[in-house]
Write a protein that holds these residues in place. Structure first.
Motif, mmCIF file in Angstrom:
data_model
loop_
_atom_site.group_PDB
_atom_site.id
_atom_site.type_symbol
_atom_site.label_atom_id
_atom_site.label_comp_id
_atom_site.label_asym_id
_atom_site.label_seq_id
_atom_site.Cartn_x
_atom_site.Cartn_y
_atom_site.Cartn_z
ATOM 1 N N TYR A 55 5.334 0.238 -4.918
ATOM 2 C CA TYR A 55 5.641 -0.831 -3.977
ATOM 3 C C TYR A 55 4.721 -2.037 -4.206
ATOM 4 O O TYR A 55 3.667 -1.924 -4.822
ATOM 5 C CB TYR A 55 5.498 -0.346 -2.532
ATOM 6 N N ALA A 56 5.160 -3.176 -3.709
ATOM 7 C CA ALA A 56 4.365 -4.399 -3.770
ATOM 8 C C ALA A 56 4.422 -5.086 -2.413
ATOM 9 O O ALA A 56 5.477 -5.116 -1.766
ATOM 10 C CB ALA A 56 4.898 -5.332 -4.851
ATOM 11 N N LEU A 57 3.284 -5.625 -1.963
ATOM 12 C CA LEU A 57 3.210 -6.372 -0.708
ATOM 13 C C LEU A 57 3.096 -7.856 -1.013
ATOM 14 O O LEU A 57 2.403 -8.259 -1.956
ATOM 15 C CB LEU A 57 2.005 -5.920 0.122
ATOM 16 N N TYR A 58 3.747 -8.662 -0.189
ATOM 17 C CA TYR A 58 3.761 -10.116 -0.369
ATOM 18 C C TYR A 58 3.302 -10.788 0.923
ATOM 19 O O TYR A 58 3.698 -10.375 2.019
ATOM 20 C CB TYR A 58 5.167 -10.597 -0.727
ATOM 21 N N TYR A 71 -0.728 -7.136 -3.207
ATOM 22 C CA TYR A 71 -1.170 -5.756 -3.415
ATOM 23 C C TYR A 71 -0.040 -4.944 -4.020
ATOM 24 O O TYR A 71 1.130 -5.146 -3.677
ATOM 25 C CB TYR A 71 -1.595 -5.127 -2.086
ATOM 26 N N ILE A 72 -0.408 -4.031 -4.906
ATOM 27 C CA ILE A 72 0.548 -3.105 -5.522
ATOM 28 C C ILE A 72 -0.005 -1.693 -5.381
ATOM 29 O O ILE A 72 -1.201 -1.458 -5.571
ATOM 30 C CB ILE A 72 0.775 -3.450 -7.001
ATOM 31 N N ARG A 115 -1.023 -4.812 -14.067
ATOM 32 C CA ARG A 115 -1.417 -5.630 -15.220
ATOM 33 C C ARG A 115 -0.644 -6.947 -15.259
ATOM 34 O O ARG A 115 -1.206 -7.993 -15.591
ATOM 35 C CB ARG A 115 -1.187 -4.868 -16.518
ATOM 36 N N ARG A 116 0.635 -6.888 -14.918
ATOM 37 C CA ARG A 116 1.453 -8.100 -14.995
ATOM 38 C C ARG A 116 1.033 -9.138 -13.958
ATOM 39 O O ARG A 116 0.968 -10.338 -14.244
ATOM 40 C CB ARG A 116 2.935 -7.765 -14.815
ATOM 41 N N ASN A 142 -5.901 -5.810 -5.365
ATOM 42 C CA ASN A 142 -6.145 -4.754 -6.347
ATOM 43 C C ASN A 142 -7.339 -5.082 -7.223
ATOM 44 O O ASN A 142 -8.171 -4.208 -7.506
ATOM 45 C CB ASN A 142 -4.931 -4.553 -7.257
ATOM 46 N N SER A 143 -7.410 -6.331 -7.682
ATOM 47 C CA SER A 143 -8.309 -6.675 -8.775
ATOM 48 C C SER A 143 -9.529 -7.486 -8.376
ATOM 49 O O SER A 143 -10.505 -7.530 -9.130
ATOM 50 C CB SER A 143 -7.521 -7.468 -9.844
ATOM 51 N N TYR A 144 -9.496 -8.141 -7.213
ATOM 52 C CA TYR A 144 -10.615 -9.005 -6.822
ATOM 53 C C TYR A 144 -11.274 -8.584 -5.515
ATOM 54 O O TYR A 144 -12.492 -8.614 -5.393
ATOM 55 C CB TYR A 144 -10.140 -10.458 -6.713
#
Length: 203
Positions: free
Chosen positions: A44-47, A68-69, A137-138, A144-146
């Motif tokens: 899933y992905a959150l927007y 977020y994924i 990654r995309r 997720n990353s920061y």
């Protein structure tokens, strides 16, 4: 020893993962959590669509960028499908859990979040972690990353000596997070990381 003889590569596998990612990003946008409970696991992905100052400038100009994924697998999946509870609403429950985390904060509104999701069942369930990694990654999502900690859980009684996550510093309100006693990062440093992310995504 020739390591090339041990290294597996598959162009068709890469194409399959890209196909799954492309399918997911073209699924309909749903509220968080979705209106109807459903079974299954997946990705899933959150927007974000709101006006939180540090986020608005990132997401108002890039509405297709997830914040977020994540993934959700069925109970027993790792041990083998014979013990998998195929009717368990694993993905729905994870989205509902995230909605509760956001609703608990003092500076975010759950109505400002939407989600997309990809259900992966039967043999395709083996792709869940791989598709999640490919999506991450995309898009390199902020949470997720920061900014770490959004997906954290209550560590439980007797384990509150650790520090608050960066996410909980920025978005206070989760009851269990307020019990954490460790030395946390400075909020100014957390906001600087958001600024660095904005620079990357705006170039």
């Amino acid at each position: 020893m020739n390591l090339e003889k041990h290294q597996f590569k598959s162009g068709s596998f890469i194409a399959l993962i890209n196909e799954a990612v492309d399918f997911m990003i073209n699924t309909p946008m749903e509220p968080l959590p979705p209106d109807n409970r459903f079974p299954g696991g997946g990705v899933y992905a959150l927007y974000y669509t709101g006006k939180f100052p540090q986020y608005e400038k990132i997401y108002q100009s890039n509405k297709d960028l997830p914040i977020y994924i994540g993934k959700a697998v069925l109970s027993g999946w790792r041990q083998g499908r014979g013990s998998t509870k195929i009717n368990q609403p694993a993905l729905y429950n994870r989205l509902k859990e995230h909605a509760r985390s956001i609703a608990a904060t003092s500076n975010l509104e759950v109505t400002d979040f939407k989600c997309k999701f990809l259900l992966l069942t039967d043999q395709e369930a083996d792709l869940i972690s791989t598709v999640e990694a490919a999506m991450t990654r995309r898009y390199n999502p902020l949470w997720n990353s920061y900014i770490d900690g959004f997906g954290n859980h209550d560590p439980g009684k007797g384990r509150y000596e650790q520090a608050k996550s960066e996410w909980d510093i920025l978005h206070s309100g989760r009851v269990w997070a307020d019990r954490l006693k460790g030395i946390s990062a400075d909020i100014n440093k957390v906001e600087e990381k958001i600024g660095a992310y904005y620079v990357i995504k705006s170039t």
